[in-house]
Structures are given as structure tokens and as C-alpha cells.
Motif scaffolding. Structure first.
Motif, PDB file in Angstrom:
ATOM      1  N   GLN A   1      20.950 -22.590   6.835  1.00  0.00           N
ATOM      2  CA  GLN A   1      19.801 -23.280   6.252  1.00  0.00           C
ATOM      3  C   GLN A   1      19.349 -24.446   7.128  1.00  0.00           C
ATOM      4  OE1 GLN A   1      20.251 -24.126   2.071  1.00  0.00           O
ATOM      5  NE2 GLN A   1      18.537 -25.551   2.049  1.00  0.00           N
TER       6      GLN A   1
ATOM      7  N   ALA B   1      10.293 -18.634   8.958  1.00  0.00           N
ATOM      8  CA  ALA B   1       9.065 -19.216   8.408  1.00  0.00           C
ATOM      9  C   ALA B   1       7.923 -19.061   9.397  1.00  0.00           C
ATOM     10  CB  ALA B   1       9.280 -20.695   8.076  1.00  0.00           C
TER      11      ALA B   1
ATOM     12  N   ALA C   1      12.121 -28.122  12.214  1.00  0.00           N
ATOM     13  CA  ALA C   1      12.797 -28.540  10.991  1.00  0.00           C
ATOM     14  C   ALA C   1      12.387 -27.725   9.776  1.00  0.00           C
ATOM     15  CB  ALA C   1      12.521 -30.026  10.737  1.00  0.00           C
ATOM     16  N   ASP C   2      11.162 -27.156   9.783  1.00  0.00           N
ATOM     17  CA  ASP C   2      10.704 -26.384   8.633  1.00  0.00           C
ATOM     18  C   ASP C   2      11.028 -24.896   8.763  1.00  0.00           C
ATOM     19  OD1 ASP C   2       8.981 -25.775  10.679  1.00  0.00           O
ATOM     20  OD2 ASP C   2       7.138 -26.056   9.522  1.00  0.00           O
ATOM     21  N   ASN C   3      11.902 -24.552   9.703  1.00  0.00           N
ATOM     22  CA  ASN C   3      12.269 -23.160   9.917  1.00  0.00           C
ATOM     23  C   ASN C   3      13.774 -23.011   9.748  1.00  0.00           C
ATOM     24  OD1 ASN C   3      12.084 -20.372  10.827  1.00  0.00           O
ATOM     25  ND2 ASN C   3      10.258 -20.981  11.966  1.00  0.00           N
ATOM     26  N   GLN C   4      14.285 -21.787   9.883  1.00  0.00           N
ATOM     27  CA  GLN C   4      15.715 -21.543   9.823  1.00  0.00           C
ATOM     28  C   GLN C   4      15.989 -20.138  10.332  1.00  0.00           C
ATOM     29  OE1 GLN C   4      16.923 -20.437   5.417  1.00  0.00           O
ATOM     30  NE2 GLN C   4      15.462 -22.133   5.374  1.00  0.00           N
TER      31      GLN C   4
END
Length: 498
Positions: free
Chosen positions: A374, A78, A395-398
Motif C-alpha cells: 500500500q 492508479a 504518493a497517490d499510486n501503489q
């Protein structure tokens, strides 16, 4: 049956401007009466490389003794900066490469060997699919120790390579999957007679020539009723039915093929020459009896371990939730008795559940390294399952997978230098994207580029190291030093602006 064009889902992102050259000067000359409010100036994360300002932070939460030497390999999915990323055990970047816009991502970034040399491999492309399951259209990149691209591995025929896995063999070949959409009668399983099936096609390609060596088609060996995936419905009924979703390939000790199919909950051993299925483990048609503790679902990354056991990343969740938490699962296979017996499981301290992605790999000392898919986490475990290293992306990435390996990176370009004036001194910020041999930095300053007499040194402190030069010299250069204190690289001489 005829091929059908794929539907792709482009991943939008903000564009990042990559600055070139070996040096950066933070700030610009202005007139004395020109206002310069502090709030209007954004301080870059790395003054020597402001083009990497959007690189996501990697946080280390556990760092115990006894970890296996090596770096962590990630693919942030992201944000504006997506691409292969190497970090050290403190979470500090070592090397990053932004993949091209628009909508391109990198996946499955790892160290392999080609022609006797270590290489980096990763996949680049776009991700689409139906039912929230990722299907890739792209190609694999091979790069040498200097990050120079050796070649790109592409699927044979008109299709493109899927992202889930790439294995380089000692034959000079590459194994990977293609998701091939074909016209197919889906009425026996409740779909349209003029439906479309995503056939799982395993290809082996000669890397040097691009010639197809071997091809295996799932629909010739694995039936549709074995799938746990629901058919596309309503307006989506004619989208490809992803009944298999193969997501890994590897080689067993005897040279035969191992692969995992997420949507059949199945692990398969396939004859390398004939393509016949030697055995299935799990799912609706298991050839071996699986004990209760070894049962799995929606899994990834089927591998043979050095002691003869096997391992997978057992998601335990996907289209449905079958287990409260995901785990790294180790089990033994007795082909004569036709049994699968539990050996061990490795679990994240937070009991994470990863509905998609993930991997589970053995390390040199018998420990393991897990990418939690994920969930943007990774962990290194001792042989007994104890966590000795843990970290995560924001937290908004992976990262689809995470690996740990040693890597002897030697950057081809110059070190980068950023300068700023702080009171009556100059702060030199030095970095060298990708070079793993830097132990210390030296900054030299003076009145002319060829006469830099003042020098200060400092130990390397992560991706970027700052050194303070007293006074306001005209020019500054930084030099990278190895562990013997020998110069291994030098930036351009940059003028100081007050």
C-alpha cells in the motif's frame, strides 16, 4: 452448499488513447497567420510515444554499489495507465503494457519459467471484496521474451482466479487461489444462518490443457473461529465473510505447499497429495511455539529461503494495528522441537507501515527485495539489511508487489520515432518499448527515404534518447544499436514538417 455470484467493485479511470505505428511527429502543419499559443500545446513526456504520457514516474532515492543485476517489476494501480511496468535501476521505463479498460488492473508481475524458458506472468481483472480487503476476479497472462501472449491461465469451473499469487511449477502446472463464495451457516460465530462464506480454494491447473490437477478447500481444514476478521454487519451481513484471505502460495523443498492466510495470521504447510495440514505457524492454533521477535500479523508472501530459513512480509497492520512498522521477517523452523526462532528483519529507512499488500523475496546473493504494498515504495537490501536501492511510485499510486529480476526482452515491433524542429535543427526522439538490448541510437537523415546520408549517434539515455540533426532534412529514421554497434532495429522513415 451452492455458489453465489460475486459482488465486484469497478475501478473507474480516464481512458488513454494508444497511438499505433512506429513513428510520431509532434506538432502539425499550420497556416502562417494561424496563432499557436505555447500554453495550448502540451509537451508529451515521451515524444516518440505520446500514448505513454500518463505513465507514472518512478523515483530512485537510494542507489548504492553492489546491487544485484536486474530490473524492477511493478504494477501501477492508479491513473489512466495501469498495467505491468519494468523499470531500470534509475527508474527509467523499459517496458509497459496498458491493461484493458474498463476497471481492469494488473497485479503480481514477475519473471518465471515455463517449458525451460523465461516468461512474464501477471494477473488481469477487477478487484472487489468486503471490509476493504481486495478480492480478485480475473485471469493470469503468460508472455514470452518478445512479449507475445503464450496463453491465459483461468480457474477451473465457473469461478475466476484471484490476484494474490501465481506459481508456475516444473510440472507445467500453475498454482493460484480462487475466492469461492458459498452458502454457509455463520451462526456459530455470530453471523446469519443463511450467510455466505468466502472459501479459499487452492487450484493446480495444467497450463497446456486447463485441466484441474489438484484442489484444496480451506473450509475443510481451517475453522472460522481461527479468524481475526470481523463478520460483515448490518445491511452487509449477507455479503461473503472473508475469514481466511489467503494471499500467497509456494513450494517447500520437499514439494509440499506453503501458504499465508492474512485473516488468521497463519502460515500453513499442506501435504501436496492428501491436502492435510502438516503444521500451522502463528494465529490462534499454532502448532509451533513462536518466539516474541518472530510474531507477526496480517502478513503476506510466505517463502522458503535457500539456507533453509523462511520469510514473510509482516505487515503488522491491517484491520487492526499490531506493530508500528512493517518489515521483512526471516525465521527458522525446527519441526522436531516445534519452535520458530527469529533470524533477521529488514525495515524501510522511513519505518513504513503497509496495512495491505507487500512482498519479501530473496535475491541471488542472499540479499532481499521488498515491495511495500500500500506504500508505493520498494527497497533492495544486502544480506545484513543495509539498503542498497530504494525507490517509489508517486504518493497517490501503489504496486501490490515489487520484484527484481533479469529479463532478456526482445520487442517485436519497430523502434518509435518522434520529430520536432528546434530553430534550424531537427530533434529526433527514439525509443523501443521492451527491448533490453539497445546500447546506442543512430539517426540518419536525407532528402529521400532511400538516401539518408547524414548520421548522428548517441548512447541510450533511459526510455527515450534524443539526437540533434543539423539543418532541416526531408526524412529521418532512427536505428537501434547493440553493444557491438550492430543495427538490431530500425524505425520507419518519417517526413520532417517545419
Amino acid at each position: 452448499m451452492t455458489d453465489v455470484s460475486r459482488r465486484t467493485l469497478l475501478l473507474g479511470s480516464a481512458a488513454a488513447v494508444v497511438a499505433g505505428g512506429a513513428g510520431y511527429l509532434v506538432g502539425a502543419r499550420r497556416e502562417p497567420d494561424e496563432p499557436a499559443p505555447a500554453s495550448a500545446v502540451k509537451v508529451p513526456k515521451y515524444r516518440s510515444r505520446p500514448d505513454l504520457d500518463g505513465l507514472p514516474d518512478v523515483t530512485i532515492t537510494t542507489a548504492a554499489a553492489g546491487t544485484v543485476p536486474g530490473h524492477v517489476f511493478l504494477t501501477p494501480f492508479a491513473g489512466a495507465l495501469r498495467g505491468p511496468l519494468i523499470v531500470d535501476e534509475q527508474g527509467s521505463p523499459i517496458w509497459f503494457k496498458k491493461v484493458p479498460d474498463p476497471a481492469t488492473v494488473a497485479i503480481d508481475f514477475k519473471v518465471q519459467r515455463y517449458r525451460g524458458r523465461p516468461v512474464l506472468t501477471w494477473w488481469e481483472g477487477t478487484i472487489g471484496g468486503t471490509g476493504g480487503q481486495g478480492v480478485g476476479q480475473g485471469e493470469f497472462v503468460l508472455a514470452d521474451e518478445s512479449y507475445r501472449e503464450i496463453t491465459r491461465i483461468r480457474a477451473a469451473g465457473s469461478e475466476q482466479a484471484d490476484q494474490h499469487d501465481l506459481v508456475l511449477t516444473d510440472r507445467g502446472t500453475a498454482l493460484f487461489w480462487v475466492y469461492d463464495p458459498v452458502r454457509y451457516d455463520l451462526s456459530p460465530v455470530g453471523g446469519p444462518s443463511d450467510g455466505v462464506l468466502h472459501d479459499g480454494v487452492l487450484q493446480e491447473i495444467d497450463i497446456a490443457t486447463g485441466r484441474r490437477i489438484f484442489e484444496w478447500r480451506a473450509r475443510d481444514h481451517v475453522t472460522l473461529p481461527e479468524s481475526y476478521a470481523p463478520l460483515p454487519q448490518g445491511d452487509s451481513a449477507h455479503l461473503p465473510y472473508d475469514y481466511l484471505h489467503p494471499n500467497s502460495v509456494s513450494l517447500d523443498r520437499d514439494g509440499h505447499l506453503l501458504f499465508s492466510a492474512r485473516h488468521t495470521w497463519g502460515l500453513y504447510k499442506v501435504h501436496r497429495t492428501t491436502g492435510e495440514v502438516i503444521w500451522r505457524i502463528g494465529g490462534k492454533k499454532s502448532d509451533l511455539r513462536v518466539d516474541e521477535r518472530s510474531s507477526f500479523s496480517w502478513q503476506h508472501d510466505f517463502q522458503r529461503r535457500r539456507d533453509g530459513s523462511y520469510s514473510i512480509f509482516d505487515n503488522g497492520a491491517g484491520i487492526t494495528v499490531e506493530r508500528e512498522y512493517s518489515r521483512g521477517l526471516i525465521f527458522r523452523v525446527d519441526e522436531k522441537a516445534k519452535t520458530v526462532t527469529f533470524v533477521a528483519e529488514h525495515v524501510h529507512p522511513q519505518r513504513l507501515s503497509a496495512p495491505t499488500q507487500g512482498n519479501f523475496r530473496e535475491l541471488a546473493d542472499g540479499g532481499t527485495f521488498i515491495g511495500w504494498g500500500q506504500q508505493p515504495h520498494f527497497t533492495e537490501h544486502a544480506a545484513d539489511g543495509t539498503v542498497r536501492l530504494a525507490g517509489h511510485l508517486p504518493a497517490d499510486n501503489q504496486s501490490y508487489r515489487a520484484y527484481k529480476a533479469e529479463w532478456p526482452g526482445v520487442a517485436r515491433d519497430q523502434p518509435a520515432l518522434g520529430l520536432r524542429v528546434d530553430g534550424g535543427n531537427v530533434i529526433a526522439s527514439a525509443s523501443w518499448n521492451g527491448h533490453t538490448g539497445v546500447s546506442r541510437w543512430r539517426a540518419r537523415a536525407g532528402g529521400q527515404p532511400g538516401a539518408l546520408s547524414t548520421a548522428v549517434e548517441a548512447a541510450r539515455t533511459g526510455f527515450e534518447t534524443s539526437l540533434t540533426l543539423a539543418g532541416l532534412p526531408e526524412y529521418v529514421v532512427v536505428e537501434a544499436l547493440d553493444e557491438r554497434n550492430q543495427v538490431i532495429g530500425s524505425s520507419s522513415a518519417i517526413p520532417v514538417r517545419t
